[in-house]
Design an enzyme around this catalytic site. Sequence first.
Site, PDB file in Angstrom:
ATOM      1  N   LYS A 111     -42.159  43.056  31.462  1.00  0.00           N
ATOM      2  CA  LYS A 111     -42.588  42.180  32.554  1.00  0.00           C
ATOM      3  C   LYS A 111     -41.421  41.377  33.126  1.00  0.00           C
ATOM      4  CE  LYS A 111     -47.392  41.914  31.069  1.00  0.00           C
ATOM      5  NZ  LYS A 111     -47.796  42.955  32.024  1.00  0.00           N
ATOM      6  N   SER A 123     -49.291  36.668  23.665  1.00  0.00           N
ATOM      7  CA  SER A 123     -50.575  36.550  22.978  1.00  0.00           C
ATOM      8  C   SER A 123     -50.464  35.495  21.889  1.00  0.00           C
ATOM      9  CB  SER A 123     -50.965  37.890  22.355  1.00  0.00           C
ATOM     10  OG  SER A 123     -52.013  37.715  21.416  1.00  0.00           O
ATOM     11  N   VAL A 148     -59.919  45.102  29.475  1.00  0.00           N
ATOM     12  CA  VAL A 148     -60.520  45.171  30.808  1.00  0.00           C
ATOM     13  C   VAL A 148     -61.304  43.899  31.132  1.00  0.00           C
ATOM     14  CG1 VAL A 148     -62.202  46.390  32.241  1.00  0.00           C
ATOM     15  CG2 VAL A 148     -60.642  47.685  30.785  1.00  0.00           C
ATOM     16  N   GLU A 193     -52.325  45.932  33.443  1.00  0.00           N
ATOM     17  CA  GLU A 193     -52.226  47.095  32.553  1.00  0.00           C
ATOM     18  C   GLU A 193     -53.305  46.887  31.502  1.00  0.00           C
ATOM     19  OE1 GLU A 193     -52.048  49.491  29.914  1.00  0.00           O
ATOM     20  OE2 GLU A 193     -50.368  48.361  29.072  1.00  0.00           O
ATOM     21  N   CYS A 226     -52.495  51.176  23.716  1.00  0.00           N
ATOM     22  CA  CYS A 226     -53.480  51.289  24.803  1.00  0.00           C
ATOM     23  C   CYS A 226     -53.610  52.714  25.331  1.00  0.00           C
ATOM     24  CB  CYS A 226     -53.128  50.338  25.938  1.00  0.00           C
ATOM     25  SG  CYS A 226     -51.460  50.533  26.578  1.00  0.00           S
ATOM     26  N   GLU A 269     -46.042  49.462  35.853  1.00  0.00           N
ATOM     27  CA  GLU A 269     -44.881  48.870  35.206  1.00  0.00           C
ATOM     28  C   GLU A 269     -43.843  49.970  35.002  1.00  0.00           C
ATOM     29  OE1 GLU A 269     -46.022  44.970  32.984  1.00  0.00           O
ATOM     30  OE2 GLU A 269     -46.880  46.636  31.858  1.00  0.00           O
TER      31      GLU A 269
END
EC number: 1.2.1.8
Length: 490
Positions: free
Chosen positions: A162, A178, A231, A252, A286, A464
């Site tokens: 990022k 996180s 999501v 993402e 993911c 990304e």
Amino acid sequence: MSRFGLQKLYINGAYVDSTDGKTFNAVNPANGEVLAEIQSASAEDVNRAVASAASGQKVWAAMTAMARSRILRRAVDILRERNDELAALETLDTGKAMSETTAVDIVTGADVLEYYAGLIPSIEGQQIPLRDTSFVYTRREPLGVVAGIGAWNYPIQIALWKSAPALAAGNAMIFKPSEVTSLTALKLAEIYTEAGLPDGVFNVVTGSGAEVGQYLTDHPGIAKVSFTGGVKTGKKVMANASGSTLKEVTMELGGKSPLIIFDDADLDRAADIAMMANFYSSGQVCTNGTRVFVPAALQAQFEAKILERVKRIRLGDPTDPQTNFGPLVSFAHMESVLRFIESGKNSGARLLCGGERVTEGEFAKGAYVAPTVFTDCRDEMEIVREEIFGPVMSILSYQSEEEVVRRANDTTFGLAAGVVTNDLTRAHRVIHQLEAGICWINTWGESAAEMPVGGYKQSGVGRENGLMTLEHYTQIKSVQVELGEYASVF
């Protein structure tokens, strides 16, 4: 006292105390050890971070492209010099095996930073002739202050994915890791400062997504939010970001990706790919290919090959270099995964192996779940439809290409997909029909710096990595120049 003591916020090039005194713990999921007490940012702290970032961004954007490039490349060098030290911290914080963190997490994050550092001098506009006396030129200008909100599975890699394009484009970033895995993002902030990044250009505010994340998405001084996570949370972030000040977003999000094995595939290779697509990082990736579609005629053979490989998994202490399968990231997440496993058992799927928490000896102190394989799965089962984010493979049989493509696409997700076949014509034909943003043929999982990654459908917005991501951290200014006479109608 915890091993790493009290961890503060990182604002304006230095560690600072939070204004409200709230803290939370970083816990080693391998044994329950409290690693650190971490301060949680308040709304006032986020305001400080935004003010600092706005000031630092002006200094950063005014520097020459080559000067910015040199600073980021210096940060790359420091990351690589400290690879093992950072990997050890990442392992303690996430439970990921050292064999993984030393080879992947910092290495691939540094690769992305190096990639964008090299692209900085190539950020340029266009010149568009209109007529002999007039032309238009465009400028790619930074957005200003942007926010990054990270996930817990690849903490430092995500922070780099990022921040690298954001900083390369001349922006400042406020990053919120996180709350489950915050430690290495703070170390990255130190490294950026050591490399020469102006104060305020990369700030870290720690705390929960519900509080600190919302402060960022609501803040009028932030121009863009890049989020990695689930999501449900992603939808809230996007709604808050657009509803507050019409911020740009990159999302993402989750996946339930299909891995399709065709009847001409090398079954050993297919089994190896399926193992990596389900059990790498203890299944907490993911893009994992958790819906494994196998021709009905080959199902028994494939199951045998999977069981043979599961026996070779080296579950153990993640700090042991021989371990290649560690605990899940937290005890709360372990309980979530175990609930999905119970759902699989109750739905009629046949359990081939695993299906339980590992509690022998020292493992009882950690969040360990055995590698789990279900077969005879059906599309409507919860374990087939929902993202589990753990070491749970679902094997589904099929009869025809048309059928498997239809079933593979029958999901609200669209992050990744893959095929295993020796027929490249079929491979490309099928891949072109699959509704997924990241696809692999005869491999799985690699996401190089040059490769745009992101999802279709509810798996995300934007991308990304790759060239296009850099463009999305800039805004276009069009300028018309008139060299001739100007005629007014008045």
